[in-house]
Design a protein around this motif. Structure first.
Motif, short mmCIF file in Angstrom:
data_model
loop_
_atom_site.label_atom_id
_atom_site.label_comp_id
_atom_site.label_asym_id
_atom_site.label_seq_id
_atom_site.Cartn_x
_atom_site.Cartn_y
_atom_site.Cartn_z
N ILE A 24 0.39 -6.92 19.11
CA ILE A 24 0.04 -8.04 19.81
C ILE A 24 1.23 -8.40 20.80
N LEU A 25 2.27 -8.66 20.04
CA LEU A 25 3.48 -9.12 20.95
C LEU A 25 3.65 -8.21 22.28
N ASP A 26 3.32 -7.04 22.09
CA ASP A 26 3.55 -5.91 23.20
C ASP A 26 2.68 -6.12 24.10
N GLY A 27 1.38 -6.63 23.89
CA GLY A 27 0.33 -6.43 24.79
C GLY A 27 -0.47 -5.31 24.53
N VAL A 28 -0.38 -4.61 23.52
CA VAL A 28 -1.09 -3.26 23.25
C VAL A 28 -2.51 -3.60 23.11
N ILE A 29 -2.59 -4.59 22.13
CA ILE A 29 -4.01 -5.15 21.57
C ILE A 29 -4.57 -6.01 22.50
N PRO A 30 -5.82 -5.62 22.98
CA PRO A 30 -6.51 -6.46 23.82
C PRO A 30 -6.70 -7.86 23.29
N ASP A 31 -6.84 -8.89 24.25
CA ASP A 31 -6.94 -10.14 23.71
C ASP A 31 -8.30 -10.39 22.62
N GLU A 32 -9.32 -9.58 23.16
CA GLU A 32 -10.72 -9.95 22.31
C GLU A 32 -10.65 -9.17 20.96
N GLU A 33 -9.64 -8.33 20.73
CA GLU A 33 -9.49 -7.52 19.29
C GLU A 33 -8.45 -8.33 18.52
N GLN A 34 -7.66 -9.30 18.92
CA GLN A 34 -6.39 -9.83 18.25
C GLN A 34 -7.10 -10.39 16.99
N ALA A 35 -7.92 -11.38 17.37
CA ALA A 35 -8.45 -12.23 16.06
C ALA A 35 -8.78 -11.21 14.79
N GLU A 36 -9.56 -10.41 15.18
CA GLU A 36 -10.10 -9.44 14.16
C GLU A 36 -8.70 -8.74 13.42
N GLU A 37 -7.79 -8.41 14.12
CA GLU A 37 -6.43 -7.77 13.67
C GLU A 37 -5.61 -8.70 12.95
N LEU A 38 -5.90 -9.68 13.66
CA LEU A 38 -4.97 -10.90 12.53
C LEU A 38 -5.33 -11.40 11.45
N LEU A 39 -6.88 -11.19 11.31
CA LEU A 39 -7.73 -11.27 10.24
C LEU A 39 -7.06 -10.34 9.02
N ASN A 40 -7.04 -9.02 9.46
CA ASN A 40 -6.44 -7.80 8.75
C ASN A 40 -5.20 -8.24 8.16
N VAL A 41 -4.16 -8.96 8.92
CA VAL A 41 -2.96 -9.09 8.63
C VAL A 41 -3.12 -10.21 7.67
N VAL A 42 -3.87 -11.22 7.41
CA VAL A 42 -4.09 -12.10 6.57
C VAL A 42 -4.42 -11.48 5.40
N ASP A 43 -5.26 -10.60 5.29
CA ASP A 43 -6.02 -10.00 4.12
C ASP A 43 -4.74 -8.99 3.52
N GLU A 44 -3.94 -8.58 4.33
CA GLU A 44 -2.76 -7.63 3.83
C GLU A 44 -2.05 -8.72 3.05
#
Ligand SMILES: Nc1ncnc2c1ncn2[C@@H]1O[C@H](COP(=O)(O)OP(=O)(O)O)[C@@H](O)[C@H]1O
Ligand SMILES: [Mg+2]
Length: 240
Positions: A40-60
């Motif tokens: 996310i910091l490097d801008g590799v993950i598109p804006d619209e996918e960030q929320a879902e990716e962050l939810l995975n992080v919360v899960d982990e």
């Protein structure tokens, strides 16, 4: 017979093994968190996918946190009797608390939960630890129950004891394994649950449960019933 010295040495070896196993298990979630956030910091993950990716992080983060707590708890339980933090609380409320917390997973797997709690039952025990027991029984039930199946939870009491019982249907434990499930690191491999076993687990859940329930002088067990698995414990309402 094993000597006291041997017994203590075994205990130490077991704990070392637990710590090294948990440390190993923690590497994967840490890596997932690191890669996602860096992405996310490097801008590799598109804006619209960030929320879902962050939810995975919360899960982990949640999973890792449970693992670390388990590890710390195993150390603390050493001197369990003197370490129990006894207070009076409602066993019924504990159950409601978990059902609420697991609402999303329950819906996701389309599980049907039947609660049989006729009244508020107060007990004197270590609230955090009893919650840990219920949480482990409950997560196991969710993990090892096939989709669209049913989970029954009942609490009741007699004059001196409170009784907790959870039955998850659609699963059975290989009778040969019924004793082993209480050992640290033991995880079942039966075909029914193979799919679910892909979900993470350390196999220390029930070991911790047994240590906690022993420290509370509870009678407890897990057994196969018709088309299901029953997990239960009896606990004194008052500390003698
Ligand atoms: N409610 C249940 N229904 C079916 N199998 C169960 C249940 N609870 C425990 N088991 C079996 O016992 C094993 C040990 O459980 P546990 O110590 O909680 O470890 P984990 O859940 O991390 O595998 C599980 O891997 C599973 O095979
Ligand atoms: Mg478990």
């Amino acid at each position: 017979m094993t000597s006291l010295y041997e017994e203590q040495t075994n205990q130490v070896a077991l704990k070392k093994q637990l710590v090294s196993s948990i440390s190993h298990e923690l590497k994967t979630p840490l890596m997932i968190m690191q890669v996602t956030i860096q992405g996310i910091l490097d801008g590799v993950i598109p804006d619209e996918e960030q929320a879902e990716e962050l939810l995975n992080v919360v899960d982990e983060i949640n999973k890792s946190s449970i693992m670390i707590q388990d590890m710390l708890q195993i150390y603390r339980l050493d001197d369990a009797k003197s370490e129990l933090e006894i207070s009076e609380f409602s066993l019924s409320n504990c159950i409601y608390h978990f059902i609420d917390g697991f609402d999303a997973v329950i819906k996701q797997h389309n599980l049907q939960i039947n609660l049989d709690i006729k009244k508020d039952i107060m007990i004197e025990a270590d609230n955090k630890l009893i919650k840990r027991v219920i949480s482990n029984f409950f997560t196991n039930a969710i993990k090892y129950t096939p989709e669209n199946e049913r989970i029954d939870i009942e609490i009741s009491d007699t004059k001196n004891e409170a009784y907790f019982e959870l039955i998850n249907y659609g699963a059975n434990i290989d009778p040969e394994n019924l004793e082993n499930i209480w050992m640290p690191f033991f995880r079942g491999e039966d075909s029914n649950t193979k799919e679910r076993l892909k979900t993470k687990g350390t196999g220390i859940g029930l070991y911790l449960v047994s240590e906690i329930l022993k420290a509370h002088n509870c009678r407890f067990g897990i057994e196969n019933v018709d088309k299901g698995v029953k997990s239960y414990f009896y606990i004194n309402k008052k500390v003698e």
